[in-house]
Scaffold this motif. Structure first.
Motif, PDB file in Angstrom:
ATOM      1  N   LEU A 122       0.828  -1.209   0.000  1.00  0.00           N
ATOM      2  CA  LEU A 122       0.000   0.000   0.000  1.00  0.00           C
ATOM      3  C   LEU A 122       0.862   1.259   0.000  1.00  0.00           C
ATOM      4  CD1 LEU A 122      -2.830  -1.098   2.456  1.00  0.00           C
ATOM      5  CD2 LEU A 122      -3.157  -0.365   0.086  1.00  0.00           C
ATOM      6  N   VAL A 123       1.918   1.269   0.813  1.00  0.00           N
ATOM      7  CA  VAL A 123       2.806   2.428   0.878  1.00  0.00           C
ATOM      8  C   VAL A 123       3.491   2.653  -0.470  1.00  0.00           C
ATOM      9  CG1 VAL A 123       4.950   3.294   1.875  1.00  0.00           C
ATOM     10  CG2 VAL A 123       3.192   2.324   3.363  1.00  0.00           C
ATOM     11  N   CYS A 124       4.041   1.592  -1.051  1.00  0.00           N
ATOM     12  CA  CYS A 124       4.720   1.734  -2.343  1.00  0.00           C
ATOM     13  C   CYS A 124       3.728   2.024  -3.462  1.00  0.00           C
ATOM     14  CB  CYS A 124       5.535   0.477  -2.641  1.00  0.00           C
ATOM     15  SG  CYS A 124       6.987   0.298  -1.570  1.00  0.00           S
ATOM     16  N   GLY A 125       2.537   1.462  -3.362  1.00  0.00           N
ATOM     17  CA  GLY A 125       1.505   1.768  -4.346  1.00  0.00           C
ATOM     18  C   GLY A 125       1.104   3.231  -4.319  1.00  0.00           C
ATOM     19  N   LEU A 126       1.058   3.803  -3.102  1.00  0.00           N
ATOM     20  CA  LEU A 126       0.764   5.233  -2.966  1.00  0.00           C
ATOM     21  C   LEU A 126       1.827   6.063  -3.674  1.00  0.00           C
ATOM     22  CD1 LEU A 126      -0.654   7.721  -1.738  1.00  0.00           C
ATOM     23  CD2 LEU A 126       0.734   7.354   0.324  1.00  0.00           C
ATOM     24  N   TYR A 127       3.093   5.752  -3.441  1.00  0.00           N
ATOM     25  CA  TYR A 127       4.178   6.487  -4.100  1.00  0.00           C
ATOM     26  C   TYR A 127       4.083   6.355  -5.617  1.00  0.00           C
ATOM     27  CZ  TYR A 127       7.174   7.997  -0.210  1.00  0.00           C
ATOM     28  OH  TYR A 127       7.692   8.643   0.884  1.00  0.00           O
ATOM     29  N   GLU A 128       3.893   5.141  -6.090  1.00  0.00           N
ATOM     30  CA  GLU A 128       3.816   4.922  -7.536  1.00  0.00           C
ATOM     31  C   GLU A 128       2.672   5.711  -8.151  1.00  0.00           C
ATOM     32  OE1 GLU A 128       4.396   1.060  -9.408  1.00  0.00           O
ATOM     33  OE2 GLU A 128       4.649   0.232  -7.403  1.00  0.00           O
ATOM     34  N   PHE A 129       1.506   5.611  -7.547  1.00  0.00           N
ATOM     35  CA  PHE A 129       0.336   6.304  -8.072  1.00  0.00           C
ATOM     36  C   PHE A 129       0.554   7.812  -8.058  1.00  0.00           C
ATOM     37  CE2 PHE A 129      -3.861   8.306  -7.293  1.00  0.00           C
ATOM     38  CZ  PHE A 129      -4.430   8.024  -8.519  1.00  0.00           C
ATOM     39  N   ASP A 177       6.120  14.342   1.713  1.00  0.00           N
ATOM     40  CA  ASP A 177       6.563  14.610   0.345  1.00  0.00           C
ATOM     41  C   ASP A 177       6.715  13.286  -0.396  1.00  0.00           C
ATOM     42  OD1 ASP A 177       6.679  17.358   0.632  1.00  0.00           O
ATOM     43  OD2 ASP A 177       8.754  17.333   1.339  1.00  0.00           O
ATOM     44  N   LEU A 178       6.269  13.260  -1.638  1.00  0.00           N
ATOM     45  CA  LEU A 178       6.344  12.053  -2.447  1.00  0.00           C
ATOM     46  C   LEU A 178       7.211  12.330  -3.672  1.00  0.00           C
ATOM     47  CD1 LEU A 178       2.580  10.975  -2.315  1.00  0.00           C
ATOM     48  CD2 LEU A 178       4.463  10.182  -0.864  1.00  0.00           C
ATOM     49  N   ASN A 179       8.398  11.774  -3.677  1.00  0.00           N
ATOM     50  CA  ASN A 179       9.288  11.982  -4.809  1.00  0.00           C
ATOM     51  C   ASN A 179      10.023  10.683  -5.124  1.00  0.00           C
ATOM     52  OD1 ASN A 179      11.822  11.919  -3.152  1.00  0.00           O
ATOM     53  ND2 ASN A 179      10.896  13.777  -2.269  1.00  0.00           N
ATOM     54  N   GLU A 180      10.688  10.665  -6.271  1.00  0.00           N
ATOM     55  CA  GLU A 180      11.324   9.446  -6.759  1.00  0.00           C
ATOM     56  C   GLU A 180      12.404   8.945  -5.810  1.00  0.00           C
ATOM     57  OE1 GLU A 180      11.737   6.265  -9.224  1.00  0.00           O
ATOM     58  OE2 GLU A 180      10.356   7.925  -9.648  1.00  0.00           O
TER      59      GLU A 180
END
Length: 211
Positions: A122-129, A177-180
């Motif tokens: 879920l956490v990684c899916g949030l970042y990807e989305f 913050d959501l970044n690569e």
């Protein structure tokens, strides 16, 4: 696998959404003891509306294992309507800032490994989305008990104000913050390799968000 569910594909996920609201009742009302205005057996509120996006963790056997809810901060959302006092300088609102809420994974002594995997997806899916949808930040209200875990996971977190007590819990509002770069750190910490997003559900919803 994380399925992205919203206005353009909700009909296909009708059964899963019904199960989602039942699971939320079990988790937040029965297990965590939250005082919520909801029907018996169903936890669904005014923020479960047509523009709500859900990230659903569905395993290879078709079982719903956990979920989170995303809301645009440019419209009424949990932080703006219920917890504005947690934000010292006002509730964040931007086209590129969304709120996450009702984040849960199924729990149980025999499910601990699965539970950790669900949270990680879920956490990684949030970042990807977010990276695919021009979402730069997410806001959230969460228990202070979870805050050390959030920091340890590698999230770039900014508190929005002082903690307060709600429903017997000490809670805090914050921005992530959501970044690569952070995504790579979080994915490594969570031992996630490769994409966790379900492609067809993403194509149906993500393109609408990015327009």
């Amino acid at each position: 696998m994380i399925h992205v569910v919203g206005a353009h594909n909700k009909a296909r996920y009708k059964g899963y959404l019904r199960e989602l609201w039942q699971q939320r009742y079990n988790v937040f009302v029965e297990k965590m003891g939250w005082t919520l205005d909801c029907a018996d057996g169903i936890e669904r509120d005014q923020f479960d509306r047509p523009d709500t996006i859900y990230l659903l963790c569905i395993d290879d056997n078709g079982k719903l294992k956990g979920a989170m809810r995303l809301l645009p901060t440019t419209k009424p959302h949990l932080m703006s309507e219920v917890f504005p006092g947690l934000c010292a300088e006002g509730v964040p609102s931007s086209e590129t800032t969304w709120e996450i809420s009702r984040f849960y994974s199924l729990t149980g002594r025999h499910l601990m490994l699965e539970r950790d995997r669900t949270v990680s997806e879920l956490v990684c899916g949030l970042y990807e989305f977010a990276l695919l949808s021009n979402i730069k930040q997410v806001s959230c209200v969460a228990s202070m008990v979870l805050f050390p875990t959030i920091l340890k996971a590698g999230w770039d977190v900014t508190p929005l104000g002082l903690p307060s007590v709600s429903d017997g819990e000490v809670v805090l509002a914050f921005l992530i913050d959501l970044n690569e770069s952070d995504y790579k750190t979080v994915a490594s910490n969570r031992k996630i390799g490769g994409s966790v997003l379900h492609v067809s559900s993403l194509q149906e919803e993500q393109l609408e968000i990015a327009v």
